[in-house]
Each structure stands twice: as C-alpha cells, then as structure tokens.
Design a protein around this motif. Structure first.
Motif, short mmCIF file in Angstrom:
data_model
loop_
_atom_site.label_atom_id
_atom_site.label_comp_id
_atom_site.label_asym_id
_atom_site.label_seq_id
_atom_site.Cartn_x
_atom_site.Cartn_y
_atom_site.Cartn_z
N LEU A 218 0.84 -1.34 -0.09
CA LEU A 218 0.15 -0.11 -0.14
C LEU A 218 0.83 1.30 -0.14
N GLN A 219 2.03 1.04 0.06
CA GLN A 219 2.78 2.34 0.05
C GLN A 219 2.88 2.92 -1.62
N VAL A 220 2.60 4.27 -1.33
CA VAL A 220 2.36 5.04 -2.88
C VAL A 220 3.58 5.99 -2.76
N PRO A 221 4.43 6.14 -3.89
CA PRO A 221 5.39 7.13 -3.68
C PRO A 221 4.89 8.57 -4.58
N THR A 222 5.60 9.45 -4.15
CA THR A 222 5.17 10.64 -4.87
C THR A 222 5.66 10.52 -6.15
N MET A 223 4.77 11.11 -7.09
CA MET A 223 5.06 10.81 -8.57
C MET A 223 6.33 11.31 -8.94
N GLN A 224 6.89 12.54 -8.62
CA GLN A 224 8.20 13.06 -8.91
C GLN A 224 9.07 12.05 -8.75
#
Length: 329
Positions: free
Chosen positions: A239-245
């Motif tokens: 469920l970890q989502v990275p910051t898109m940049q």
C-alpha cells in the motif's frame, strides 16, 4: 457532530474509470484564498498569513475557506452539483491548516532546500477524491470541500479532518485545545504523506501535546479498515504510494529490495499505519507514514502508468475504505 451517511453501494467495476485529463474544470481561483497566479515560485511560509504553494499560487490562510477557491496545479478538478435543498446533507472533505516551524537552517537534502506544509496536494487531492466518492458510491459529497484552522469553531461541524506533511508542525495553545476538543467530541484526524523518522518524531511530539494520555497503536493489514469495502491484500508495504515526481519507474516489482522512490530521509522505506484510540477502541487519529496516498488522488491525470499502478489499485480503494470505516465507526 454528525453526518447522515448512506450505506455505500459500489458500482460493479468502479475503478475502471479513466483518469481525469487536462481540460477538466479547475477551481475558479476567486478572491478568497488566492493572492497570485505565480505558478513556479518557491513554496513555503511568506510571513503573516500568506503561503506559497507547490503550483497554485499564494494562499491567504486567514481568508481561504474551500478547495474550490484555489486553482488546480495538476490537470484540473471535476465539478458537480447536489440537489437543491440537500447541499448540507453531504460528506465534506475537510483539510487542516497549520503552521510549520520557521526555517532557521537549511532543510535536509530530501526536502530539496525547503520545508513543506498543509497545502501539499491541495486542492486537487481533496476535490478528486470527493468526486470519486460521489461517482463510485451512493455517498453525496461536497463539491467545494473545506479548509479550516484547528482553532476554528466551525471544525465541530466536520467529523473528518485531513492533514498532510505535519512533520514540522508547530501548534499554538488555541490549536492544541481546539484539536483536543474536536477529537474528544468524536472527530477523526487522518494524516498522510509525511516521511522518515524526523518527520514522525516532529508530528508525534505535537500530538503528545494534544492527547498526552494517549499512545500509538500499530495497525496491521488484518484491520477491517483495509477490507470493509475493497479487500486490500497485504503485506502492508503493497500500500505504499510514492510521490509521483520521486517514483522509481524502472523498479523491478519482483525485487522487494529495490527502492520504490528516491530517498526521503532516514527510515523512509517502510510504510506503517498507526492509530490513536479512545477508551472504546474508536480511531481518533490515523497516520499513514511513509506513503503518499493522496498523490494518487491529486495526480491521477498526469501519467497513465501512475494512475493504473497507484491511483486505481491503492489510493482510491484505500480512500473509499478510509472514509467509509471512519464515518461508520
């Protein structure tokens, strides 16, 4: 503090929708919170009540009331209306305004020389999630959202409160008292998108002032919040989502040791979810540490792969579960 919340009815294939694309309606940027259309200046505290955001211009914290007043800095936000006479019979995504500690020394390298605050992902994340809730479920949502200071007496009317990037937050006495009163009255605070042990310790120290008698409980993937509407599979790290940049797009998904994104500071690689509970076990505060779930709401129209991998599979299902569980428990 109450809300008339209908049972959620999820459509048969709710997350097959295409991401919002450029050309969707943006906020009108009216005379309320916006002071400038400066799009690419440095973010942060400008002194007084003015803050420069990550792309929506300058916001006056003493004046801004809704997300709709602020210009989108992503691909635009959708617009919708509710039946007349039922405008208040809705769920309202409410974001907390707070002040960050003044920058007296250069920020750590993982902040690229600046400290960021409550306005990160605002207004796009707020309005996109609200729209998806209305689109995917039987819930009616406020098409404008709200943004409030922690000592605002109107806070009691909004049972869900969202906070982002509180690692350098400094609460005044009136804000400590206001947030404590809110939580004890049944309100719930959700915290997302803050990273590393430095920011956790900063946030936790402020919450200790608010609720000194409470401690943190680690939630596991078995908790019903992860299964109440959408059945989210473990382990938690999925469920970890990275910051898109900062997303490492070349990462091999079969290599669990490969970094999902660039370094975000010490102890920033492992996602965790912690809650502060009342005497009955109700969640008063829930903190998603080391995951930018709200970036999946904010930036859903910027990159098709990011939408499919994170917005569609994690951010929106978790957002729906989060709202449903917290507003019914």
């Amino acid at each position: 503090m109450g809300i008339a919340l209908l049972a959620l009815v999820v459509s048969s294939n709710p997350l097959s929708a295409q991401p919002q694309r450029p050309g969707a309606s943006g906020g009108p940027g009216g005379p309320g919170g916006m002071r400038s259309a400066d799009r690419w200046g440095n973010e942060g505290d400008l002194g007084g009540s003015l803050v420069r955001t990550e792309g929506s211009g300058i916001i006056d914290e003493d004046v801004v009331r809704t997300a709709r007043e602020v210009v989108s800095h992503s691909t635009g936000t959708p617009s919708w209306e509710n039946p007349r006479g039922f405008e208040k019979d809705v769920f309202t995504f409410t974001r907390a305004i707070f002040r960050a500690a003044p920058t007296t020394a250069p920020s750590p390298s993982f902040h690229r020389g600046r400290r960021i605050g409550w306005w990160v992902d605002f207004p796009d994340a707020d309005l996109n999630l609200s729209f998806r809730l209305q689109q995917m479920t039987s819930m009616r949502t406020d098409p404008d959202g709200r943004v409030l200071k922690l000592n605002d007496p109107d806070l009691r009317h909004y049972p869900f409160l969202f906070m982002e990037h509180p690692g350098y937050m400094q609460l005044r006495d009136s804000e400590i008292a206001g947030l404590r009163k809110y939580l004890l009255a049944g309100g719930v605070l959700t915290v997302i998108d803050f990273w590393n042990s430095i920011e956790w310790n900063g946030f936790a120290a402020q919450m200790k002032k608010v609720m000194p008698e409470r401690t943190w409980t680690e939630l596991t993937i078995d908790h019903p919040i992860f299964h109440c509407v959408f059945d989210l599979k473990g382990p938690m790290q999925r469920l970890q989502v990275p910051t898109m940049q900062f997303w490492n797009r070349n990462r091999d998904p079969n290599d669990p040791s490969a970094p999902l994104q660039i370094d975000r500071g010490p102890d920033s690689d492992v996602m965790s979810v912690r809650a502060m509970l009342d005497d009955r076990g109700r969640i008063m505060v829930i903190a998603f540490h080391n995951s930018d779930i709200s970036d999946g709401w904010e930036r859903e129209g910027e990159h098709q792969d990011y939408f499919e991998v994170f917005s569609e599979r994690v951010s929106y299902p978790l957002g729906v579960n989060l709202i449903f569980y917290l507003m019914t428990h």
